[in-house]
Design an enzyme around this catalytic site. Structure first.
Site, mmCIF file in Angstrom:
data_model
loop_
_atom_site.group_PDB
_atom_site.id
_atom_site.type_symbol
_atom_site.label_atom_id
_atom_site.label_comp_id
_atom_site.label_asym_id
_atom_site.label_seq_id
_atom_site.Cartn_x
_atom_site.Cartn_y
_atom_site.Cartn_z
ATOM 1 N N THR A 187 -8.075 -1.033 -0.667
ATOM 2 C CA THR A 187 -7.861 -2.443 -0.359
ATOM 3 C C THR A 187 -8.277 -3.296 -1.567
ATOM 4 O OG1 THR A 187 -8.276 -4.120 1.333
ATOM 5 C CG2 THR A 187 -10.173 -2.798 0.662
ATOM 6 N N HIS B 53 4.437 0.637 1.786
ATOM 7 C CA HIS B 53 4.632 -0.684 2.400
ATOM 8 C C HIS B 53 4.545 -1.736 1.306
ATOM 9 C CE1 HIS B 53 4.013 -4.417 4.385
ATOM 10 N NE2 HIS B 53 2.737 -4.471 4.067
ATOM 11 N N ASN C 228 0.836 -1.209 0.000
ATOM 12 C CA ASN C 228 0.000 0.000 0.000
ATOM 13 C C ASN C 228 0.863 1.248 0.000
ATOM 14 O OD1 ASN C 228 0.319 -0.376 3.087
ATOM 15 N ND2 ASN C 228 -1.025 -2.057 2.446
ATOM 16 N N SER D 96 -6.395 -1.686 4.289
ATOM 17 C CA SER D 96 -6.517 -2.164 5.669
ATOM 18 C C SER D 96 -5.284 -1.775 6.494
ATOM 19 C CB SER D 96 -6.699 -3.687 5.684
ATOM 20 O OG SER D 96 -5.592 -4.295 5.047
ATOM 21 N N GLU D 97 -4.201 -1.376 5.818
ATOM 22 C CA GLU D 97 -2.989 -0.951 6.538
ATOM 23 C C GLU D 97 -2.976 0.548 6.804
ATOM 24 O OE1 GLU D 97 -1.544 -2.950 8.046
ATOM 25 O OE2 GLU D 97 -1.002 -4.754 6.956
ATOM 26 N N HIS E 209 6.700 -10.424 7.732
ATOM 27 C CA HIS E 209 5.741 -9.720 6.904
ATOM 28 C C HIS E 209 6.383 -9.005 5.700
ATOM 29 C CE1 HIS E 209 2.071 -6.798 6.895
ATOM 30 N NE2 HIS E 209 2.458 -7.122 5.686
#
Ligand SMILES: [Zn+2]
Length: 271
Positions: free
Chosen positions: A40, A90, A25, A70-71, A153
């Protein structure tokens, strides 16, 4: 304009295989209390101006056809903590993410470009993605590090522009990849000496980039945990490096000892 930049960066992330599926994102703070972000469930290769969202710093969606990423909490925690952060990206670049999977950060003082643009990388322990707890894992590091490995992650980077936040992904991922290749050569890595690392940090300071090491003594700039394959010329703790003999000194000592042994064996000077 900014929407076009986000779309371009999304495409770069996808082209470089730093994101898969709907992963990753991107966001940009366009005003004190307004952030444009990606939606998203959308591939970063398929972004359009229409699907981009706008949220306030509390995460409330103000505009956009898509639902905000969602982040969003991760991005907003960074904006709230670091006033200089105008953009957050990210993604899951594979080589840097490999480090995040094993819970290790790459060593410093190996490649100049990495020192200047990224430098010391932080590691934030795992939390469930998308949660507030996950977003808060970066807080202890985010003021002094523009690049953070997210445990099990991926990576998050902040910068003054979206383009630069994507650059740091490129810099750190290429760095991690090169280190992996170098480790296979079976020869210990050579480290940039502390006094030269200081030059790089001076450049970094002039560029306005963050680094936790600005106020450290020269001999502490490159202190790092062990690295597979080893690292030579590691200055180690302060005061220790100058006590270590150089290669030439070691060679001279070995020769002196050999001469003495041969002398004793032969009953005369060795030739
Ligand atoms: Zn992710």
């Amino acid at each position: 304009m900014i929407k076009q930049e986000i779309i371009r960066v999304g495409r770069k992330l996808w082209d470089r295989q730093y994101v898969d599926g709907n992963g990753g994102n991107i966001s940009y703070r366009i005003a004190e209390n307004a952030v444009i972000c990606t939606p998203t469930l959308c591939s970063k290769a398929d972004l359009t101006p229409e699907v981009l969202c706008m949220v306030d710093l509390e995460g409330n969606q103000l505009a956009g056809a898509g639902k905000r990423t969602s982040e969003t909490p991760l991005h907003l925690e960074i904006y709230r903590a670091v006033p200089e952060a105008k953009a957050v990206v990210h993604a899951h670049p594979p080589h840097a993410t490999a480090y995040a999977l094993v819970g290790r950060v790459p060593p410093t003082c190996i490649v100049p470009e990495h020192e200047v643009f990224v430098g010391q990388v932080a590691y934030a322990p795992y939390e469930t993605p998308g949660t507030k707890a996950f977003a808060e894992t970066v807080l202890p590091f985010v003021k002094t590090h523009n690049t953070i490995l997210l445990g099990n992650h991926g990576v998050v980077c902040w910068a003054d522009t979206v383009t630069h936040a994507e650059w740091y992904h490129e810099v750190v991922d290429t760095y991690c990849r090169t280190l992996m290749l170098a480790a296979q050569l079976g020869t210990p890595l050579t480290r940039i000496p502390g006094e030269k690392a200081k030059d790089l940090l001076a450049v970094k300071k002039r560029l306005g980039l963050p680094d936790a090491r600005f106020d450290l003594e020269e001999c502490k700039l490159c202190d790092q945990p062990e690295f597979p394959g080893g690292i030579t010329a590691c200055p180690g703790a302060c005061g220790r490096s100058s006590d270590l003999p150089s290669d030439l000194e070691v060679e001279a000592m070995v020769k002196a000892v050999t001469d003495e042994v041969l002398k004793a064996l032969n009953g005369g000077p060795a030739h």
